[in-house]
Design a protein around this motif. Structure first.
Motif, PDB file in Angstrom:
ATOM      1  N   ALA A  97       1.081  -0.917   0.006  1.00 18.91           N
ATOM      2  CA  ALA A  97       0.370  -0.245   0.061  1.00 18.91           C
ATOM      3  C   ALA A  97       0.679   1.071   0.000  1.00 18.91           C
ATOM      4  O   ALA A  97       0.488   2.489   0.217  1.00 18.91           O
ATOM      5  CB  ALA A  97      -0.669  -0.209   1.330  1.00 18.91           C
ATOM      6  N   GLY A  98       1.748   1.158   0.356  1.00 20.60           N
ATOM      7  CA  GLY A  98       2.915   2.532  -0.267  1.00 20.60           C
ATOM      8  C   GLY A  98       4.584   1.857   0.996  1.00 20.60           C
ATOM      9  O   GLY A  98       4.456   1.033   1.483  1.00 20.60           O
ATOM     10  N   ARG A  99       5.544   2.801   0.656  1.00 22.37           N
ATOM     11  CA  ARG A  99       6.539   2.713   1.162  1.00 22.37           C
ATOM     12  C   ARG A  99       6.872   4.572   2.440  1.00 22.37           C
ATOM     13  O   ARG A  99       5.955   5.075   1.819  1.00 22.37           O
ATOM     14  CB  ARG A  99       7.411   2.604   0.549  1.00 22.37           C
ATOM     15  CG  ARG A  99       7.820   1.611  -0.590  1.00 22.37           C
ATOM     16  CD  ARG A  99       7.569   1.313  -1.474  1.00 22.37           C
ATOM     17  NE  ARG A  99       8.406   0.644  -2.658  1.00 22.37           N
ATOM     18  CZ  ARG A  99       8.687  -0.375  -3.634  1.00 22.37           C
ATOM     19  NH1 ARG A  99      10.254  -0.057  -3.341  1.00 22.37           N
ATOM     20  NH2 ARG A  99       8.619  -0.776  -4.191  1.00 22.37           N
ATOM     21  N   ARG A 100       6.945   3.930   3.928  1.00 18.58           N
ATOM     22  CA  ARG A 100       7.632   5.127   4.146  1.00 18.58           C
ATOM     23  C   ARG A 100       8.536   5.010   5.215  1.00 18.58           C
ATOM     24  O   ARG A 100       9.605   3.833   5.208  1.00 18.58           O
ATOM     25  CB  ARG A 100       6.101   4.659   5.224  1.00 18.58           C
ATOM     26  CG  ARG A 100       6.368   3.843   6.399  1.00 18.58           C
ATOM     27  CD  ARG A 100       4.319   3.726   7.427  1.00 18.58           C
ATOM     28  NE  ARG A 100       5.170   2.574   7.897  1.00 18.58           N
ATOM     29  CZ  ARG A 100       5.259   2.637   9.009  1.00 18.58           C
ATOM     30  NH1 ARG A 100       4.857   3.321  10.205  1.00 18.58           N
ATOM     31  NH2 ARG A 100       4.655   0.958   9.394  1.00 18.58           N
ATOM     32  N   VAL A 101       9.226   6.143   5.472  1.00 22.80           N
ATOM     33  CA  VAL A 101      10.102   6.023   6.593  1.00 22.80           C
ATOM     34  C   VAL A 101       9.616   5.999   7.860  1.00 22.80           C
ATOM     35  O   VAL A 101       8.478   6.947   8.488  1.00 22.80           O
ATOM     36  CB  VAL A 101      10.832   7.513   6.662  1.00 22.80           C
ATOM     37  CG1 VAL A 101      11.277   7.869   8.072  1.00 22.80           C
ATOM     38  CG2 VAL A 101      11.302   7.564   4.756  1.00 22.80           C
ATOM     39  N   VAL A 102      10.555   5.406   9.065  1.00 25.17           N
ATOM     40  CA  VAL A 102       9.752   5.025  10.397  1.00 25.17           C
ATOM     41  C   VAL A 102      10.653   6.347  11.116  1.00 25.17           C
ATOM     42  O   VAL A 102      12.263   5.612  10.630  1.00 25.17           O
ATOM     43  CB  VAL A 102      10.241   3.580  10.472  1.00 25.17           C
ATOM     44  CG1 VAL A 102       9.726   3.319  12.744  1.00 25.17           C
ATOM     45  CG2 VAL A 102       9.090   2.841   9.626  1.00 25.17           C
TER      46      VAL A 102
END
Length: 153
Positions: A52-57
């Motif tokens: 569903a997406g890629r993100r920065v943690v």
């Protein structure tokens, strides 16, 4: 859209869940696939809604936010204040990281970050308790958190 995942799809998902910044070429080399074949599989997983997406943690502690509190919020007068009004107001509070509408004793579960307990008390008193419709609130301070690998193992 339902998608039948094979072992290679699961391996791609596990690798991306560990490090979503790796290129299709680098990932393909690890899995014994060409870059185009890896890219096509990733694209298929995205189009099917599996990815569903890629993100920065971002680690809150690294930014000076040392306290995390989970709040259970029960609205005082259902019907007087719409859920949308509450949700719109609560999502405008920067310290509120997650808003979950839940079924059970409380109507909402919030994840709130603050610099320290005094900062959390300020956020609670001045921002959260003044939200439209807030009735009962229960706070649970996070002591530690273990990150689990999720459904892919």
């Amino acid at each position: 859209m339902s998608l039948d995942l094979d072992d290679l799809d699961r391996r791609i998902l596990r690798a991306l869940s560990r490090d979503s910044t790796q290129s299709a070429g680098a990932l393909g080399r690890k899995l014994g696939l060409s870059q185009p074949a890896t890219w096509r599989r990733i694209r298929r997983l995205e189009e099917a809604g599996v990815i569903a997406g890629r993100r920065v943690v971002v680690e809150p502690e690294a930014l000076g936010f040392g306290v995390t509190v989970f709040l259970g919020v029960k609205l005082a007068a259902k019907g007087r204040v719409s859920l949308e009004d509450f949700e719109r107001a609560v999502t405008a509070i920067p310290e509120v990281q997650v808003v979950q509408h839940v079924l059970g004793l409380f109507d909402y579960r919030l994840r709130v970050t603050a610099r320290d307990l005094a900062d959390f008390e300020r956020v609670l008193r001045r921002r959260i308790m003044t939200l439209p419709g807030v009735g009962q609130v229960e706070a649970n301070v996070l002591l530690s958190e273990e990150r689990r690998p999720g459904p892919l193992g």
